[in-house]
Design a protein around this motif. Structure first.
Motif, mmCIF file in Angstrom:
data_model
loop_
_atom_site.group_PDB
_atom_site.id
_atom_site.type_symbol
_atom_site.label_atom_id
_atom_site.label_comp_id
_atom_site.label_asym_id
_atom_site.label_seq_id
_atom_site.Cartn_x
_atom_site.Cartn_y
_atom_site.Cartn_z
ATOM 1 N N ARG A 77 -152.324 -58.142 50.343
ATOM 2 C CA ARG A 77 -152.832 -57.521 49.112
ATOM 3 C C ARG A 77 -153.425 -58.569 48.174
ATOM 4 O O ARG A 77 -154.453 -58.333 47.552
ATOM 5 C CB ARG A 77 -151.710 -56.736 48.406
ATOM 6 N N ILE A 78 -152.777 -59.718 48.105
ATOM 7 C CA ILE A 78 -153.284 -60.787 47.244
ATOM 8 C C ILE A 78 -154.677 -61.224 47.700
ATOM 9 O O ILE A 78 -155.537 -61.566 46.896
ATOM 10 C CB ILE A 78 -152.295 -61.986 47.233
ATOM 11 N N LYS A 79 -154.903 -61.146 48.996
ATOM 12 C CA LYS A 79 -156.215 -61.526 49.534
ATOM 13 C C LYS A 79 -157.246 -60.407 49.411
ATOM 14 O O LYS A 79 -158.379 -60.544 49.860
ATOM 15 C CB LYS A 79 -156.068 -61.922 51.009
ATOM 16 N N GLY A 80 -156.828 -59.272 48.866
ATOM 17 C CA GLY A 80 -157.782 -58.170 48.682
ATOM 18 C C GLY A 80 -157.886 -57.240 49.874
ATOM 19 O O GLY A 80 -158.725 -56.334 49.907
ATOM 20 N N ILE A 81 -157.044 -57.440 50.876
ATOM 21 C CA ILE A 81 -157.060 -56.591 52.073
ATOM 22 C C ILE A 81 -156.192 -55.353 51.823
ATOM 23 O O ILE A 81 -155.077 -55.478 51.311
ATOM 24 C CB ILE A 81 -156.558 -57.407 53.295
ATOM 25 N N GLY A 82 -156.711 -54.177 52.158
ATOM 26 C CA GLY A 82 -155.974 -52.936 51.940
ATOM 27 C C GLY A 82 -154.952 -52.680 53.042
ATOM 28 O O GLY A 82 -155.057 -53.227 54.143
ATOM 29 N N LEU A 83 -153.975 -51.826 52.750
ATOM 30 C CA LEU A 83 -152.927 -51.522 53.725
ATOM 31 C C LEU A 83 -152.681 -50.021 53.775
ATOM 32 O O LEU A 83 -152.374 -49.401 52.763
ATOM 33 C CB LEU A 83 -151.620 -52.200 53.314
ATOM 34 N N ALA A 84 -152.817 -49.460 54.971
ATOM 35 C CA ALA A 84 -152.576 -48.022 55.128
ATOM 36 C C ALA A 84 -151.340 -47.794 55.980
ATOM 37 O O ALA A 84 -151.107 -48.506 56.963
ATOM 38 C CB ALA A 84 -153.788 -47.358 55.785
ATOM 39 N N ILE A 85 -150.565 -46.798 55.616
ATOM 40 C CA ILE A 85 -149.460 -46.380 56.468
ATOM 41 C C ILE A 85 -149.970 -45.235 57.332
ATOM 42 O O ILE A 85 -150.459 -44.229 56.840
ATOM 43 C CB ILE A 85 -148.191 -46.050 55.655
ATOM 44 N N ASP A 86 -149.914 -45.449 58.653
ATOM 45 C CA ASP A 86 -150.545 -44.557 59.635
ATOM 46 C C ASP A 86 -149.533 -43.519 60.139
ATOM 47 O O ASP A 86 -148.325 -43.767 60.089
ATOM 48 C CB ASP A 86 -151.012 -45.421 60.817
ATOM 49 N N LEU A 140 -145.632 -65.146 59.272
ATOM 50 C CA LEU A 140 -146.019 -65.267 57.863
ATOM 51 C C LEU A 140 -147.458 -65.760 57.701
ATOM 52 O O LEU A 140 -148.079 -65.536 56.669
ATOM 53 C CB LEU A 140 -145.071 -66.212 57.137
ATOM 54 N N ASP A 141 -147.980 -66.466 58.716
ATOM 55 C CA ASP A 141 -149.345 -66.991 58.571
ATOM 56 C C ASP A 141 -150.401 -66.006 59.060
ATOM 57 O O ASP A 141 -151.593 -66.308 59.031
ATOM 58 C CB ASP A 141 -149.498 -68.342 59.275
ATOM 59 N N PHE A 142 -149.978 -64.812 59.490
ATOM 60 C CA PHE A 142 -150.956 -63.830 59.975
ATOM 61 C C PHE A 142 -151.991 -63.446 58.905
ATOM 62 O O PHE A 142 -153.183 -63.383 59.197
ATOM 63 C CB PHE A 142 -150.215 -62.613 60.544
ATOM 64 N N PRO A 143 -151.572 -63.217 57.651
ATOM 65 C CA PRO A 143 -152.585 -62.919 56.619
ATOM 66 C C PRO A 143 -153.619 -64.041 56.468
ATOM 67 O O PRO A 143 -154.803 -63.758 56.276
ATOM 68 C CB PRO A 143 -151.754 -62.759 55.341
ATOM 69 N N ASP A 144 -153.176 -65.296 56.590
ATOM 70 C CA ASP A 144 -154.135 -66.412 56.493
ATOM 71 C C ASP A 144 -155.128 -66.370 57.649
ATOM 72 O O ASP A 144 -156.317 -66.617 57.471
ATOM 73 C CB ASP A 144 -153.404 -67.763 56.514
#
Ligand code: C2E
Ligand code: MG
Ligand code: MG
Ligand code: MG
Length: 272
Positions: free
Chosen positions: A151-160, A108-112
């Protein structure tokens, strides 16, 4: 159980990781509407003195299995963010795509951690898109919290590699992805097969309906590029556009591709 052949490979990989002998290559993704660079995808490279170039499809799964994936991810991300700074010094402010293993998303802390790494180097988080493979995202709903944090941090997410793993239309709808990458399997014969072209078109429309940016992977020919443009695909990536490049090749490639794009568009049949 670890296969005998894998022991040597794992050992070599660990040494390469520790001794800074891995490197990153960067493959451009361009907009199909105007040919401009949208982002660069970082791809890890390991050139072993005796084994030669070992592909990530061999060593990434080993790293995942044997507890080295976090170290690989952190090394790769740090290297990529530093490269972004160096390009920006050269006047290029682009976006980065970075592949992450689904294993990292269990934490869970990976985004941080990712946010801290961006902050430490002063790279805005909205310059980063993380790519996840569809197969890897199987227990997806469990990942919902982690993905939302990105997403809350503004980082985008792509499904590859979309379309070749588990079918995840339901999950696509539920999860906060921003981009879908159509696997090159579908792109390969799209110009020669009506069925493949129809599948590609359907994926594009579906993804657009869900508000996702659509990238086609593995674009190797001019025919494929033209077809994808006609079908309304947003972004193209593949050997026709550019191979994965050394960092210093990116800026010269920009000039070369701009010229090539103009010729491509000039030769496009004009609508009456
Ligand atoms: P991917 O993220 O789907 O990356 C696309 C792969 O297709 C790359 O292979 C790229 O070199 C290759 N490719 C690009 N354009 C074309 C084309 O026109 N034709 C063909 N035939 N191939 C093309 P690569 O670099 O061997 O990477 C394979 C996979 O390994 C990646 O698939 C990604 O899932 C994984 N990977 C690569 N780098 C990393 C990394 O730093 N971390 C993690 N966790 N995984 C990585
Ligand atoms: Mg990728
Ligand atoms: Mg892919
Ligand atoms: Mg792949």
């Amino acid at each position: 159980m670890i296969a005998q052949a894998d022991i040597g490979l794992l050992d070599g990989f660990e040494r390469a990781l520790i001794n800074g002998r891995l490197r990153m290559a960067y493959q451009p993704k361009v907009s199909l509407s105007d040919g401009r660079l949208r982002r660069v995808e970082a791809l890890v490279r390991w050139d072993d003195p005796s084994l030669g170039a070992v592909p990530p499809s061999r060593f990434v799964p080993l790293a995942e299995k044997h507890g080295l994936i976090d170290e690989l991810t952190q090394w790769g991300l740090r290297t990529t963010l530093r490269q972004w700074l160096s390009w920006r010094e050269d006047g290029l402010d682009t976006c980065l795509a970075f592949n992450i293993s689904a294993l990292s998303l269990d934490q869970l802390d990976f985004p941080d951690l990712v946010e801290r790494m961006c902050r430490a180097l002063d790279v805005p988080t909205d310059r980063l898109v993380l790519e996840l493979t569809e197969g890897a995202t199987q227990p997806l709903v469990k990942l919902m919290d982690t993905l939302t944090r990105f997403r809350i941090k503004g980082i985008g997410l792509a499904i590859d590699d979309f379309g070749v793993g588990y079918s995840t239309l339901m999950q696509l709808r539920q999860l906060p992805f921003t981009e879908l990458k159509i696997d090159r399997f579908f792109i390969e014969d799209a110009p020669s097969s009506k069925e493949s072209a129809l599948i590609v078109k359907s994926i594009i429309d579906l993804a657009h309906g869900l508000g996702l940016t659509v990238t086609a992977e593995g674009v190797e020919t001019e025919d494929q590029l033209r077809l994808l443009r006609d079908l309304g695909c947003d972004v193209a990536q593949g050997y026709f556009v550019a191979r994965p490049l050394e960092p210093k090749q990116l800026i010269p490639w920009l000039d070369e591709f701009e010229e090539r794009w103009h010729l491509l568009i000039r030769d496009e049949p004009q609508l009456p």
